[in-house]
Write an enzyme that holds these catalytic residues in place. Structure first.
Site, PDB file in Angstrom:
ATOM      1  NE  ARG A  41      -3.278   2.376   3.036  1.00  0.00           N
ATOM      2  CZ  ARG A  41      -3.059   3.078   4.160  1.00  0.00           C
ATOM      3  NH1 ARG A  41      -2.142   2.665   5.027  1.00  0.00           N
ATOM      4  NH2 ARG A  41      -3.742   4.173   4.420  1.00  0.00           N
ATOM      5  NE  ARG A  82      -5.133  15.273   7.276  1.00  0.00           N
ATOM      6  CZ  ARG A  82      -4.823  14.095   7.800  1.00  0.00           C
ATOM      7  NH1 ARG A  82      -4.543  14.021   9.097  1.00  0.00           N
ATOM      8  NH2 ARG A  82      -4.793  13.005   7.056  1.00  0.00           N
ATOM      9  CE  LYS A 228      -9.210   4.384   3.367  1.00  0.00           C
ATOM     10  NZ  LYS A 228      -8.055   5.314   3.524  1.00  0.00           N
ATOM     11  CB  THR A 289      -7.847   0.514  11.256  1.00  0.00           C
ATOM     12  OG1 THR A 289      -8.220   1.070   9.999  1.00  0.00           O
ATOM     13  CG2 THR A 289      -7.458   1.633  12.217  1.00  0.00           C
TER      14      THR A 289
END
Length: 483
Positions: A41, A82, A228, A289
């Site tokens: 990845r 963010r 995702k 994760t």
């Protein structure tokens, strides 16, 4: 690398390893490949386009040396919301104190009373009493008032907040276009890198996938698109989730942001649901994760992590993914070895549920051939393996949707097909240079004999199409006995 790490791991569930500062050298990539990595990845949230392209070249060179077929996954950053830079890189937040979020993207924080944010529409997408989750929920704020470009909050859960940490809303609802301008540029870089898979972050609907596919095609390549699953909107609307799965080639259970939005308790059942639906809808699925989080700093996993990986295998996931464990951890190779051993051990158990053939609605000839090839292999004594003579890799993917203990060998002359099938559980890519295999599978049998994978008297279930070089043309199943 220790002698244990040098050993070839026979695991049917595939391993995705994220590359980063701890692992992107040619030496480490070669070790990770030898340890059992099937897919590498490239995380486009970090690094540079040039760096990712160079890393992809190293992966291909290492695979050629080791005579293996491995895939490359480009993971787009997406609209991650963010906070801005903070004084000295971090601030300490105390429970009960007031704090404001200023959405002026040029705002520079000077203390811990106001922090900046790059999400300009935040004031319009929150309301009083909403809970904002920062840094994957380690910091929690309650919205008190909203004034212009500033959201005033009180601190429910405090601690050290670092720059650039993400913001989520409990229950979901912070929406932004799935593909950012950065993503569009990164798609072009992924095309230059020649990746096999491209993951789209923060998908909210099937149209996000269609747009990603269009932009990839415009850039001159056709990767398998991965959705995702990390938004509460999909978890709360299972029909919408199904639409996203159908639009994709595969899905990723992105447990970090998904857990933040729906809560850890709900994540357990949602992971299982996503895996089941992906398999039922003929898509591959990655579980990701914190699979081996402690191995960022420790050479061996906790028993809870062993159980977590094993449960994902038992659920039927095609692959488990390592993130910081291999990208930034101190033991990247050991982490891959640990996952490979857990997968191998779990796959020998008899607890994995099988899809009942009688319950399946068959929609295409190819699907019918794949389904009954698996049924034959699982029930006819003496079958050693399945062989799919394939152009696109779709037939072995369809086979792999049914749990089996019998390996599936995907024979193809197409390099992209061989690399892509490296993601599918139970599927092993095998190269052939011939176009005539569909009419004469003897070459495939000879290759398997030379590799020591079959022996005299073994039965092989073989699927093929009447016409060579035709995608989606599988319409034959035969049983061969090795002479």
């Amino acid at each position: 690398m220790t002698e244990l790490q040098k050993k070839t791991h026979k695991h049917e569930t595939k391993i995705v390893a994220t590359l980063g500062p701890s692992s992107d050298s040619p030496e480490k990539i070669a070790e990770l490949m030898q340890a059992g990595t099937n897919v590498f990845r490239l995380n486009f949230s970090h690094g540079t386009a040039e760096g990712h392209i160079q890393t992809a070249q190293i992966i291909r060179e290492c695979a050629k040396v080791q005579q293996r077929y491995v895939a490359i996954l480009a993971d787009l950053q997406g609209p991650k919301i963010r906070i801005a830079d903070l004084p000295d890189g971090a601030v300490n937040l105390t429970v009960g104190d007031a704090i404001a979020i200023e959405v002026n993207k040029d705002f520079i924080s000077t203390d811990n009373t106001v922090i900046g944010c790059d999400f300009i529409t935040l004031p319009q997408q929150v309301k009083i009493d909403d809970i904002l989750l920062l840094d994957d929920g380690f910091i929690q704020l309650k919205v008190d008032t909203i004034e212009g470009t500033r959201v005033h909050c009180s601190i429910l859960v405090g601690g050290k907040l670092k720059s650039k940490k993400g913001i989520n809303k409990r229950g979901g609802g912070l929406s932004a276009p799935s593909l950012t301008s950065k993503d569009l540029n990164d798609i072009k870089s992924a095309a230059k890198a020649g990746v096999d898979f491209m993951a789209v972050s923060f998908v909210s609907c099937a149209e996000d996938i269609h747009q990603a596919r269009k932009h990839a095609n415009d850039a001159g390549f056709n990767p398998a698109i991965i959705a995702k699953i990390e938004r509460a909107e999909l978890a709360n609307d299972l029909d919408l989730l199904d639409d996203v799965i159908r639009a994709s080639d595969g899905v990723m259970v992105a447990r970090g942001d998904l857990a933040v939005e729906i809560g850890d308790a709900a994540l357990v059942g949602m992971q299982k649901h996503i895996i089941i639906r992906a398999r039922e809808l003929e898509r591959f699925v990655i579980t990701a994760t914190q699979m081996m989080e402690s191995m960022i700093n420790q050479p061996s996993p906790t028993r809870a992590e062993v159980m977590d990986v094993a449960n994902a295998v038992l659920d039927g996931t095609d692959a488990v993914m390592l993130s910081a464990e291999t990208a930034a951890g101190s033991y990247p190779v050991e982490a891959v070895c640990a996952v490979a051993n857990i997968c191998n051990g779990t796959e020998t158990q008899n607890f994995i549920p099988r899809r009942r053939i009688v319950d399946i609605q068959l929609n295409t000839v190819e699907e019918a051939i794949a389904t009954y090839a698996i049924a034959t292999a699982n029930n006819l004594p003496g079958v050693k393996c399945l062989v799919a003579l394939t152009e696109s890799g779709n037939t072995p993917l369809l086979m792999s949707r049914y749990n089996t203990s019998i390996p599936i060998y995907a024979f193809s002359k197409n390099l992209s097909t061989l690399q892509r099938t490296a993601m599918y559980r139970w599927v092993h890519p095998v190269a052939t240079g011939s176009d005539h295999l569909s009419n004469d599978p003897d070459e495939a049998i000879q290759i398997l004999k030379q590799k020591g994978l079959v022996h005299k008297g073994d039965k092989i279930v073989i699927t093929s199409g009447d016409i060579a070089n035709k995608t989606g043309g599988t319409n034959n199943m035969r049983i061969a006995v090795v002479s």
